[in-house]
Design a protein around this motif. Structure first.
Motif, mmCIF file in Angstrom:
data_model
loop_
_atom_site.group_PDB
_atom_site.id
_atom_site.type_symbol
_atom_site.label_atom_id
_atom_site.label_comp_id
_atom_site.label_asym_id
_atom_site.label_seq_id
_atom_site.Cartn_x
_atom_site.Cartn_y
_atom_site.Cartn_z
ATOM 1 N N GLY A 61 0.822 -1.215 0.000
ATOM 2 C CA GLY A 61 0.000 0.000 0.000
ATOM 3 C C GLY A 61 0.851 1.259 0.000
ATOM 4 O O GLY A 61 1.964 1.275 0.534
ATOM 5 N N GLU A 62 0.324 2.328 -0.582
ATOM 6 C CA GLU A 62 1.089 3.571 -0.700
ATOM 7 C C GLU A 62 1.440 4.153 0.664
ATOM 8 O O GLU A 62 2.577 4.555 0.917
ATOM 9 C CB GLU A 62 0.287 4.590 -1.506
ATOM 10 C CG GLU A 62 1.020 5.910 -1.722
ATOM 11 C CD GLU A 62 0.231 6.882 -2.582
ATOM 12 O OE1 GLU A 62 0.644 8.049 -2.661
ATOM 13 O OE2 GLU A 62 -0.797 6.470 -3.167
ATOM 14 N N GLU A 63 0.449 4.208 1.566
ATOM 15 C CA GLU A 63 0.701 4.784 2.885
ATOM 16 C C GLU A 63 1.683 3.932 3.677
ATOM 17 O O GLU A 63 2.559 4.453 4.376
ATOM 18 C CB GLU A 63 -0.614 4.950 3.653
ATOM 19 C CG GLU A 63 -0.516 5.883 4.845
ATOM 20 C CD GLU A 63 -1.872 6.336 5.346
ATOM 21 O OE1 GLU A 63 -1.917 7.346 6.066
ATOM 22 O OE2 GLU A 63 -2.892 5.704 5.013
ATOM 23 N N GLY A 64 1.551 2.618 3.546
ATOM 24 C CA GLY A 64 2.470 1.725 4.238
ATOM 25 C C GLY A 64 3.889 1.842 3.719
ATOM 26 O O GLY A 64 4.857 1.867 4.504
ATOM 27 N N ARG A 65 4.040 1.927 2.408
ATOM 28 C CA ARG A 65 5.382 2.082 1.825
ATOM 29 C C ARG A 65 6.018 3.395 2.266
ATOM 30 O O ARG A 65 7.221 3.471 2.522
ATOM 31 C CB ARG A 65 5.308 2.016 0.295
ATOM 32 C CG ARG A 65 5.038 0.628 -0.262
ATOM 33 C CD ARG A 65 5.321 0.561 -1.750
ATOM 34 N NE ARG A 65 4.481 1.480 -2.513
ATOM 35 C CZ ARG A 65 3.287 1.167 -3.001
ATOM 36 N NH1 ARG A 65 2.778 -0.051 -2.793
ATOM 37 N NH2 ARG A 65 2.579 2.041 -3.696
ATOM 38 N N ARG A 66 5.203 4.434 2.377
ATOM 39 C CA ARG A 66 5.711 5.725 2.830
ATOM 40 C C ARG A 66 6.220 5.634 4.274
ATOM 41 O O ARG A 66 7.277 6.183 4.609
ATOM 42 C CB ARG A 66 4.612 6.776 2.720
ATOM 43 C CG ARG A 66 5.038 8.184 3.126
ATOM 44 C CD ARG A 66 3.847 9.119 3.102
ATOM 45 N NE ARG A 66 4.175 10.428 3.636
ATOM 46 C CZ ARG A 66 3.285 11.278 4.107
ATOM 47 N NH1 ARG A 66 1.989 10.978 4.083
ATOM 48 N NH2 ARG A 66 3.643 12.450 4.584
ATOM 49 N N LEU A 67 5.475 4.918 5.119
ATOM 50 C CA LEU A 67 5.916 4.750 6.505
ATOM 51 C C LEU A 67 7.252 4.022 6.574
ATOM 52 O O LEU A 67 8.155 4.417 7.307
ATOM 53 C CB LEU A 67 4.866 3.974 7.295
ATOM 54 C CG LEU A 67 3.751 4.761 7.971
ATOM 55 C CD1 LEU A 67 2.742 3.808 8.586
ATOM 56 C CD2 LEU A 67 4.307 5.688 9.025
ATOM 57 N N LEU A 68 7.378 2.935 5.831
ATOM 58 C CA LEU A 68 8.615 2.163 5.861
ATOM 59 C C LEU A 68 9.783 2.970 5.332
ATOM 60 O O LEU A 68 10.920 2.819 5.799
ATOM 61 C CB LEU A 68 8.448 0.879 5.040
ATOM 62 C CG LEU A 68 7.460 -0.157 5.581
ATOM 63 C CD1 LEU A 68 7.369 -1.340 4.632
ATOM 64 C CD2 LEU A 68 7.864 -0.626 6.976
ATOM 65 N N SER A 69 9.519 3.828 4.359
ATOM 66 C CA SER A 69 10.579 4.632 3.765
ATOM 67 C C SER A 69 11.015 5.756 4.699
ATOM 68 O O SER A 69 12.213 5.991 4.902
ATOM 69 C CB SER A 69 10.106 5.210 2.435
ATOM 70 O OG SER A 69 11.053 6.102 1.898
ATOM 71 N N GLU A 70 10.037 6.463 5.280
ATOM 72 C CA GLU A 70 10.348 7.649 6.086
ATOM 73 C C GLU A 70 10.597 7.327 7.556
ATOM 74 O O GLU A 70 11.279 8.083 8.249
ATOM 75 C CB GLU A 70 9.205 8.656 5.966
ATOM 76 C CG GLU A 70 9.006 9.176 4.552
ATOM 77 C CD GLU A 70 7.871 10.180 4.448
ATOM 78 O OE1 GLU A 70 7.223 10.480 5.485
ATOM 79 O OE2 GLU A 70 7.630 10.667 3.334
ATOM 80 N N ARG A 71 10.017 6.222 8.045
ATOM 81 C CA ARG A 71 10.152 5.828 9.454
ATOM 82 C C ARG A 71 9.930 6.998 10.410
ATOM 83 O O ARG A 71 10.826 7.372 11.190
ATOM 84 C CB ARG A 71 11.514 5.185 9.713
ATOM 85 C CG ARG A 71 11.707 3.850 9.019
ATOM 86 C CD ARG A 71 13.026 3.191 9.400
ATOM 87 N NE ARG A 71 13.181 1.907 8.745
ATOM 88 C CZ ARG A 71 14.260 1.135 8.843
ATOM 89 N NH1 ARG A 71 15.278 1.545 9.599
ATOM 90 N NH2 ARG A 71 14.319 -0.013 8.217
ATOM 91 N N PRO A 72 8.739 7.601 10.384
ATOM 92 C CA PRO A 72 8.450 8.709 11.306
ATOM 93 C C PRO A 72 8.431 8.220 12.751
ATOM 94 O O PRO A 72 8.315 7.024 13.020
ATOM 95 C CB PRO A 72 7.066 9.179 10.857
ATOM 96 C CG PRO A 72 6.435 7.954 10.276
ATOM 97 C CD PRO A 72 7.559 7.222 9.588
ATOM 98 N N SER A 73 8.547 9.160 13.664
ATOM 99 C CA SER A 73 8.620 8.809 15.077
ATOM 100 C C SER A 73 7.548 9.535 15.879
ATOM 101 O O SER A 73 7.276 10.710 15.648
ATOM 102 C CB SER A 73 10.004 9.163 15.634
ATOM 103 O OG SER A 73 10.053 8.949 17.031
ATOM 104 N N LEU A 74 6.949 8.813 16.825
ATOM 105 C CA LEU A 74 5.983 9.391 17.758
ATOM 106 C C LEU A 74 6.525 9.380 19.180
ATOM 107 O O LEU A 74 5.774 9.431 20.140
ATOM 108 C CB LEU A 74 4.665 8.618 17.693
ATOM 109 C CG LEU A 74 3.821 8.827 16.430
ATOM 110 C CD1 LEU A 74 2.733 7.773 16.333
ATOM 111 C CD2 LEU A 74 3.218 10.218 16.412
ATOM 112 N N GLN A 75 7.848 9.301 19.322
ATOM 113 C CA GLN A 75 8.446 9.352 20.644
ATOM 114 C C GLN A 75 8.248 10.743 21.255
ATOM 115 O O GLN A 75 8.015 11.728 20.554
ATOM 116 C CB GLN A 75 9.938 9.036 20.576
ATOM 117 C CG GLN A 75 10.237 7.578 20.273
ATOM 118 C CD GLN A 75 11.672 7.234 20.608
ATOM 119 O OE1 GLN A 75 12.030 7.146 21.778
ATOM 120 N NE2 GLN A 75 12.491 7.049 19.585
#
Length: 228
Positions: A61-75
């Motif tokens: 999925g597009e949104e999932g691929r974006r997450l894996l690529s960018e690896r944003p953080s909610l720390q």
């Protein structure tokens, strides 16, 4: 001996070894609930295969691929809760900040180094725990936490949630509860499990894009009705 030494998880560990390490981690977490090494090792000890499957789902999925690529953080260090509080009431950012203030707790932090996508998904799950409380409406008391575990078990199938539910439920059922009977407690867990199973998979959502979105909008999108 340090936590890193006593709670290490070997590569390609057997199921027996994973269960043993998970039990050791739980023992540490009972005494020190915020222990970062125990928390992340417990999470990976039983969920690595599930996370690997989730990585494959994300890649489709597009949104999932974006997450894996960018690896944003909610720390915690990435969150400006003061700015969130200034957002309109009812938005995800405002309610997220209120959640921390009302419960007198602080955002998630980890020492886990992200060596691969599985580590990222493991971290992402743990740092979305509090967001999921806000979205689902489950409380932070013992029963509410167990309901959230049941919801996640239905939604993601994480083995650690089954482990926590088993241990937590045994403890609760052994202790007389003044606020909730055993039958009602089990019914609430079953309802939360079914709700999670009927809801879209939440972990691939990039919540960082939705701080100004009303919680009600996200809840309608991501969570099945509580009594459905």
């Amino acid at each position: 001996m340090s936590d890193a030494q006593t709670l290490s998880l070997p590569d390609n560990a057997s199921l027996f070894t994973r269960l043993r390490v998970a039990s050791q981690c739980l023992g540490v977490l009972k005494e020190d609930p915020t222990n970062p090494t125990a928390g992340q090792t417990f999470n990976l000890s039983l969920n690595a295969n599930v996370y690997a499957s989730l990585v494959q789902q994300f890649q489709r999925g597009e949104e999932g691929r974006r997450l894996l690529s960018e690896r944003p953080s909610l720390q915690g260090k990435e969150l400006d809760l003061t700015a969130f509080e200034r957002m309109p009431e009812g938005t995800l950012g405002h309610e997220f900040a209120r959640y921390y203030r009302d419960n007198k707790i602080f955002p998630f932090e980890t020492t886990l180094e992200l060596e691969n996508d599985i580590h990222f998904i493991s971290k992402r799950y743990r740092e979305t725990h509090d967001l999921l409380h806000v979205l689902t409406g489950y409380g932070t008391d013992v029963v509410g936490e167990m309901e959230l575990q049941a919801y996640v078990l239905g939604n993601l199938g994480l083995r650690t949630t089954a482990f926590v539910l088993l241990n937590g439920t045994i403890g609760l059922l052994k202790t007389p509860q003044s606020s909730i009977g055993r039958s009602e407690y089990l019914q609430r867990l079953w309802a939360a499990f079914r709700r999670g199973r009927a809801s879209p998979q939440f972990l691939s959502v990039r919540f960082e894009d939705h701080w100004e979105t009303p919680v009600a909008t996200l809840r309608a999108r991501l969570c099945a009705p509580a009594n459905g």
